[in-house]
Write an enzyme that holds these catalytic residues in place. Structure first.
Site, PDB file in Angstrom:
ATOM      1  CD1 TRP A   1       0.889  -0.171   3.036  1.00 48.77           C
ATOM      2  CD2 TRP A   1      -0.690   1.345   3.456  1.00 48.77           C
ATOM      3  NE1 TRP A   1       1.195   0.409   4.248  1.00 48.77           N
ATOM      4  CE2 TRP A   1       0.233   1.342   4.536  1.00 48.77           C
ATOM      5  CE3 TRP A   1      -1.780   2.216   3.499  1.00 48.77           C
ATOM      6  CZ2 TRP A   1       0.108   2.190   5.621  1.00 48.77           C
ATOM      7  CZ3 TRP A   1      -1.906   3.049   4.595  1.00 48.77           C
ATOM      8  CH2 TRP A   1      -0.980   3.032   5.638  1.00 48.77           C
ATOM      9  CG  ASP A   2       4.624   0.958   1.813  1.00 50.48           C
ATOM     10  OD1 ASP A   2       3.993  -0.115   1.837  1.00 50.48           O
ATOM     11  OD2 ASP A   2       5.357   1.335   2.731  1.00 50.48           O
TER      12      ASP A   2
ATOM     13  CD  GLU B   1       1.908  -4.440   8.905  1.00 49.98           C
ATOM     14  OE1 GLU B   1       2.940  -5.022   9.317  1.00 49.98           O
ATOM     15  OE2 GLU B   1       1.726  -4.152   7.706  1.00 49.98           O
TER      16      GLU B   1
END
Length: 551
Positions: free
Chosen positions: A388-389, A517
């Site tokens: 997703w970066d 996370e």
């Protein structure tokens, strides 16, 4: 497009984390004035060169000493079965790991058969630098040989922005004192399968454990397809054992010396080598230009790729190194006109900002139809996966400074849509579920809680698409391709969540992991909920627009 961003003056920081004797301040370069073996892993990354497709770590031309050699091609990977302690519903089954492309950096130098090794060499003068204005790594040093003679050695390394599949290396040697037999050995070497120039697997590939590093292989990865050499050109072809991806690599040379010289060239399955021998004396100058080309594919036969390599090398040699350097400088001139951030009165901060902007160029400049990996093409960290970066951290930069590159990155996600639909079906969800980490479009995260459970990846991609269209006005992309992504991801959210009435109607999403996370599989993660809401609204608005303009 804004050409410059200027920040106001702020007091300099009280302490500087850099050793400024070794790494002096330079607003347009990263400079090293002393070689040190204590932090090779860091400096190999700091001095890496790349263009988003091809990347070369900052290993010395002579090969040693190195922490980890590495030449990487975006998306070129091997697959392997993920071994779970117990199989469970939704677990990823196949891992993907970027692999080391054959090394073309290697140009070994010997004086009277003594090699130069920086860890022990007597170097009265030494400077290595990477110039942000032209993307070129330079090293200038004087070597006092064991026999007491002195050589001036200047080398350059450039991965081309104008020629996506090309790297150019040069070495110029001037004899300052004495006379000697000089030997240059330019090589192409398959390091992926553990065979370095000294044939010591443990020494070449030994790296400490780090969970961010790409998985290793206990088997051969690159199967040789063929090898060839002629005149000053050498070509190798490989196919990855399990992924089936193919690769061809070639190197061609231009060599000149003040005096006479002899040349020998040969090739075998895992390596190719051209050796120049010169009897040199004081004042003699030896010059070597090495053109290297890489082409890869998910299925094109290796022989076809070698034809492409030949064409790239033919064109490069016809244009010449100076033309290629000029093209590189023009590309970066345009880049800096679009992205530069100027900071008055703080040269240390100016250098740091430009280094980071330069890394964005190296990670995205010619990624073209490929994704943007977490480490760019500087190393094998995170196995070369796309996360997703890209959408949340990199895409805003591209959207506002290089919209054509942003569009390419979004089209790469669009081309993953069929695989995302299959993943949603596997997870018994409607619509499409994009993988948390991947190279080929399949989910490659072995840990569900910090992988697949991060459903927000769908909304991140949708968010990036919407922001791109709002900035660029590229409604054509939205209505032809982007709308499919928006609708399919919206269907996933509508299926994953549920309505609950506690006095007020509310939509809930349970059992997901947000960007944090360390707190996994939670209910109503704020980031996920807000992004999902945006995703759903964008899909509705786009479908309504289509209904009106192109029913």
């Amino acid at each position: 497009m804004a050409s410059r961003y200027r920040a106001s003056h702020q007091p300099p920081p009280a302490t500087d984390p850099m050793d400024r004797l070794r790494f002096p301040v330079d607003p347009w370069r990263l400079v090293e004035t002393r070689h040190d073996t204590a932090d090779l892993g860091a400096t190999e990354t700091l001095f890496a060169v790349g263009n988003g497709y091809l990347g070369m770590r900052g290993n010395p031309e002579e090969g040693r000493d190195s922490h980890s050699h590495g030449t990487f091609i975006n998306g070129f990977h091997e697959v392997w079965p993920i071994q779970h302690a117990e199989e469970a519903f939704g677990f990823a089954r196949t891992g993907q790991t970027i692999v080391h492309a054959p090394d073309t950096n290697l140009i070994k130098l010997y004086a009277d058969d003594e090699p130069i090794l920086l860890s022990v060499a007597d170097t009265p003068e030494y400077e290595r630098s990477i110039d942000f204005r032209d993307g070129t790594l330079r090293r200038n040093l004087i070597w006092r040989t064991p026999a007491g003679n002195e050589l001036s050695i200047n080398s350059t390394r450039m991965v081309s922005m104008s020629e996506r599949h090309l790297a150019v290396m040069t070495m110029e040697i001037e004899v300052l004192t004495g006379s000697m037999a000089l030997t240059l050995s330019s090589q192409v070497l398959n390091r992926q399968d553990g065979k370095d120039e000294y044939y010591v697997r443990s020494a070449a590939m030994g790296e400490g454990h780090d969970p961010r590093k790409g998985a290793g292989f206990q088997r051969r990865v690159l199967n040789p397809q063929w090898h060839w050499h002629e005149d000053q050109r050498m070509l190798l072809g490989f196919q990855a054992a399990e992924s089936g991806m193919t690769l061809a690599v070639g190197a061609d040379h231009e060599f000149s010396a003040t005096g006479s010289y002899e040349r020998n060239i040969w090739s075998e399955e895992d390596s190719a080598k051209i050796v120049y021998r010169v009897q040199a004396r004081k004042g003699d100058v030896i010059r070597l230009v090495k053109y290297a080309s890489y082409h890869t594919s998910r299925g094109v036969p290796t022989r076809e790729l070698t034809d492409r390599v030949r064409r790239t090398l033919d064109r490069a040699k016809a244009e010449g190194v100076e033309k290629l350097r000029a093209d590189q400088r023009r590309w970066f001139d345009k880049y800096w006109d679009d992205v530069d951030v100027e900071v008055a009165g703080q040269p240390e901060l100016q250098q740091a900002i430009r280094w980071n902007l330069f890394q964005l160029a190296q990670a995205t400049g010619r990624a073209d139809s490929d994704g943007i990996a977490a480490k760019g093409v500087t190393g094998s960290g995170y196995s070369g996966h796309y996360f997703w970066d890209t959408e949340i951290y990199v895409m805003p930069f591209l959207t506002y400074t290089r919209p054509a590159a942003a569009r390419n990155a979004l089209r790469f996600r669009y081309n993953m849509l069929d695989a995302a639909r299959e993943r949603a079906t596997e997870m018994t969800q409607d619509g499409a579920l994009f993988p948390w980490r991947t190279i080929n479009g399949e989910e490659a995260s072995a840990y569900y809680a910090a992988g697949t459970a991060q459903y927000h990846i769908d909304a991140d991609i949708a968010y990036a698409m919407v922001r791109y269209v709002l900035m660029s006005g590229d409604v054509d992309f939205l209505l032809r391709e982007g709308v499919d992504v928006l609708v399919e991801t919206a269907r996933m959210w509508a299926d994953l969540g549920f309505w609950r009435s506690n006095g007020d109607e509310a939509f809930h999403i349970h059992g997901v992991t947000g960007p944090d996370e360390y707190n996994t599989v939670v209910n109503d993660n704020f980031f996920t909920n807000v992004m999902a809401q945006h995703n759903l609204q964008a899909a509705v608005e786009t479908v309504r627009e289509l209904q009106e303009t192109d029913p």
